[in-house]
Scaffold this motif. Structure first.
Motif, PDB file in Angstrom:
ATOM      1  N   LEU A  64       0.822  -1.153  -0.009  1.00  0.00           N
ATOM      2  CA  LEU A  64      -0.023  -0.054   0.197  1.00  0.00           C
ATOM      3  C   LEU A  64       0.781   1.257   0.042  1.00  0.00           C
ATOM      4  O   LEU A  64       0.626   2.261  -0.749  1.00  0.00           O
ATOM      5  N   ASP A  65       1.900   1.273   0.738  1.00  0.00           N
ATOM      6  CA  ASP A  65       3.077   2.450   0.823  1.00  0.00           C
ATOM      7  C   ASP A  65       3.441   2.639  -0.697  1.00  0.00           C
ATOM      8  O   ASP A  65       3.452   3.950  -1.132  1.00  0.00           O
ATOM      9  N   LEU A  82     -10.244  -0.184  -0.932  1.00  0.00           N
ATOM     10  CA  LEU A  82     -11.352  -0.321  -0.622  1.00  0.00           C
ATOM     11  C   LEU A  82     -11.624  -1.844  -0.292  1.00  0.00           C
ATOM     12  O   LEU A  82     -12.429  -2.514   0.464  1.00  0.00           O
ATOM     13  N   THR A  83     -10.794  -2.909  -0.959  1.00  0.00           N
ATOM     14  CA  THR A  83     -10.902  -4.239  -0.717  1.00  0.00           C
ATOM     15  C   THR A  83      -9.978  -4.672   0.335  1.00  0.00           C
ATOM     16  O   THR A  83     -10.237  -5.948   0.733  1.00  0.00           O
ATOM     17  N   LEU A 173     -14.888  -5.853   1.141  1.00  0.00           N
ATOM     18  CA  LEU A 173     -13.948  -6.690   2.101  1.00  0.00           C
ATOM     19  C   LEU A 173     -14.171  -8.196   1.990  1.00  0.00           C
ATOM     20  O   LEU A 173     -13.238  -9.036   2.530  1.00  0.00           O
ATOM     21  N   ASP A 174     -15.432  -8.645   1.624  1.00  0.00           N
ATOM     22  CA  ASP A 174     -15.533 -10.111   1.213  1.00  0.00           C
ATOM     23  C   ASP A 174     -14.657 -10.609   0.125  1.00  0.00           C
ATOM     24  O   ASP A 174     -14.770 -10.394  -1.112  1.00  0.00           O
ATOM     25  N   SER A 175     -14.089 -11.705   0.586  1.00  0.00           N
ATOM     26  CA  SER A 175     -13.046 -12.285  -0.613  1.00  0.00           C
ATOM     27  C   SER A 175     -13.741 -13.156  -1.703  1.00  0.00           C
ATOM     28  O   SER A 175     -13.241 -13.084  -2.756  1.00  0.00           O
ATOM     29  N   ASN A 176     -15.093 -12.891  -1.753  1.00  0.00           N
ATOM     30  CA  ASN A 176     -16.047 -13.548  -2.515  1.00  0.00           C
ATOM     31  C   ASN A 176     -16.677 -12.641  -3.409  1.00  0.00           C
ATOM     32  O   ASN A 176     -17.000 -12.948  -4.598  1.00  0.00           O
ATOM     33  N   VAL A 183      -9.240  -7.533  -7.923  1.00  0.00           N
ATOM     34  CA  VAL A 183      -8.130  -6.880  -7.305  1.00  0.00           C
ATOM     35  C   VAL A 183      -7.241  -8.130  -6.619  1.00  0.00           C
ATOM     36  O   VAL A 183      -5.992  -8.184  -7.205  1.00  0.00           O
ATOM     37  N   ALA A 184      -7.576  -9.005  -6.127  1.00  0.00           N
ATOM     38  CA  ALA A 184      -6.902 -10.108  -5.463  1.00  0.00           C
ATOM     39  C   ALA A 184      -6.184 -10.858  -6.647  1.00  0.00           C
ATOM     40  O   ALA A 184      -5.085 -11.514  -6.398  1.00  0.00           O
TER      41      ALA A 184
END
Length: 541
Positions: A64-65, A82-83, A173-176, A183-184
């Motif tokens: 993030l930095d 956001l995620t 925030l839900d991985s699904n 993003v992931a």
């Protein structure tokens, strides 16, 4: 790569070392602290004493930095915020609880093998600059949300309704969640530099030039294909580039002999930008020239051949893969590897790699490396995820007299693996199971079918055999009459996945002896659309 590490062992203070190039320094003079902690001498820039508990940024904070410091990545950075996908990466730069064993017996049972001194964590982030989004008509974060939702609907709504139902929400925030998955898919939990993007070796057959690797991403059930080499592109004009997810649709390679049945990608994937990679202390960033999203339907038509070392992030994060010489090998302590579970206290795992020069010879291995499991072995592997469907799982290995018998298991859960057939004799050459020398005619396809009925396949013809035997491919050295060690593929079994996810495979010593060894070179996960296609035989590469 500059990697900052905290070294334990000094009380009440810790020794903080800012290291330049520590990950690539296996063979240099080292500083040894308390007989245990090691760092290359020339890699030490400074030594600073700090109080115990000092905070050192790990992968999660570093990602993030870095993104926040680069205005050209501001849109992707906002998606990460956001995620909170970055929080799935470790907060620390290494596993400080790891203690290297004092001794580790090599594969010969007499000499000592080297062992990893540290257990670093790492990551790789593939990132689109704002200009790529703008070229696609996306001006802001709301536009990216719409893009991700559209991709998610097209990918999962009809073919995987369970995944679509779970991810069709606005909880980022839900991985699904659809945006979280998008993003992931840009992150993997291992260090992949451009130099190590794929392994291009002299052990590929001349003219092949299709180098592929695979990595599980932080998005559940989604795998990334890494590619280089001219045959991975639609034409040679991109031959010197790196890309992600080349098309699973293939066209014949015109300049190859028909016997080889080689092909090249029908369409290019997402190209990496040609500017230099960006390095953090714990990982790498690679800029993209297009938008990266999981091409699920391609992975339903893609045979994945995964080098065993690619299954474990630690092999790249700790500069073990590609960088050792064979000799006594590299001892891997129990619990060191992610995706590997030992079910037996009476086994040891060694990683072996061949010399860096072809004149010295090499083994009959894919990518010139292998794992050897010694003793009364029993272990389980997690393979990269694939879409729901039916697959055939295979292992590649070479035969010799000390391999013994192995019982193999398959399943979609580590706790519910089922036996897959009878124990396999790994000491027999291919001729004991129907291997016949190729005639380079259509008759070869009939003999291939016979060998498959017995649970085996010839090795790929895209890799060549050991240096004293000319340019014969591994496909040509499966018989006891042609080679002291014979290359084969063993079909572990078939498995049906009800939903997208991982396959687990287990190997157990099926004899009463405690001295056999198991050799693990590569794994293949082959969809039914390839291995059981009545109109087109499976490619031989």
């Amino acid at each position: 790569m500059n990697r900052k590490t905290i070294m334990k062992g000094l009380v009440p203070a810790l020794l903080f070392l800012a290291a330049a190039g520590a990950l690539q320094a296996q063979d240099r003079p080292h500083i040894r602290i308390n007989g245990k902690y090691v760092l290359p001498v020339e890699a030490v820039d400074e030594i600073v004493i700090e109080e115990a508990g000092a905070d050192v940024a790990g992968p999660s904070a570093e990602v993030l930095d870095f993104l926040a410091s680069r205005p050209e990545y501001s849109l992707f950075c906002e998606l990460v915020r956001l995620t909170e996908v970055h929080k799935r990466l470790p907060a620390q730069p290494e596993d400080f609880s790891y203690e290297a064993p004092m001794t580790f017996i090599s594969s010969d049972g007499v000499n000592l093998a080297d062992v990893p001194d540290r257990r670093f964590y790492g990551y790789t982030c593939f990132v689109e600059p704002n200009s790529v989004y703008e070229a696609a008509g996306i001006a802001d974060v709301e536009g990216l949300k719409a893009y991700a939702r559209n991709w998610f609907s097209e990918t999962y709504a009809n073919s995987a309704p369970d995944i679509y139902a779970a991810g069709n929400n606005e909880n980022y925030l839900d991985s699904n969640n659809y945006l979280n998955r998008f993003v992931a898919y840009h992150f993997v939990d291992k260090c992949i530099s451009q130099a190590d993007f794929v392994l291009a070796l002299w052990t590929y057959m001349p003219g092949y030039e299709k180098c592929l690797d695979y990595a599980e991403t932080l998005a559940p059930g989604q795998t990334l294909c890494l590619a280089a080499g001219m045959n991975t592109f639609s034409d040679d004009s991109f031959g010197g580039r790196l890309q992600l997810n080349p098309s699973a649709d293939q066209v014949p390679l015109d300049d190859a002999q028909p016997y080889y049945n080689w092909s090249r990608s029908a369409r290019n994937g997402v190209l990496l930008a040609q500017n230099a990679q960006m390095e953090g202390s714990c990982g790498y960033f690679h800029e993209l020239e297009g938008i990266l999203a999981y091409p699920r339907t391609d992975f339903l038509r893609r045979r994945m051949r995964v080098d065993a070392a690619a299954l474990f992030p630690e092999m790249m994060n700790n500069a073990i893969r590609y960088r050792i010489k064979k000799q006594n090998g590299y001892g891997i302590p129990d619990g060191y590897l992610t995706n590997f579970w030992s079910n037996s206290p009476d086994m040891r795992l060694l990683y072996m790699a061949t010399p860096s020069q072809p004149s010295a010879g090499w083994w009959n291995d894919y990518q010139s490396d292998e794992f050897i499991v010694k003793g009364d072995y029993d272990f389980t592997l997690k393979l990269p995820p694939v879409p729901a469907g039916q697959y055939e799982v295979r292992i590649g290995y070479t035969v010799n007299g000390i391999r013994g018998y192995a019982q193999m298991y398959l399943g979609t859960s580590r706790e519910t693996l089922m036996e897959s057939g009878l124990p396999v004799d790994l000491t027999e050459g291919g001729d004991a199971n129907g291997w016949v020398k190729d005639e380079r005619t259509n008759a070869d396809y009939a003999t291939d079918k016979l060998l498959r009925l017995n649970g085996f396949m010839k090795a790929p013809n895209s890799s060549r055999s050991d240096a004293g035997y000319g340019n014969r491919s591994l496909r040509e050295v499966g018989t006891t009459n042609s080679f002291p060690e014979y290359a084969l593929r063993c079909i572990v079994g078939t498995i049906s996945l009800p939903t997208d996810g991982n396959v687990y495979v287990r190997f157990r010593n099926a004899t009463t002896s405690t001295t056999p060894e198991f050799m693990l070179d590569y794994i293949e996960i082959c969809p039914v659309s390839i291995y059981d296609n009545p109109e087109k035989p499976e490619p031989r590469d």
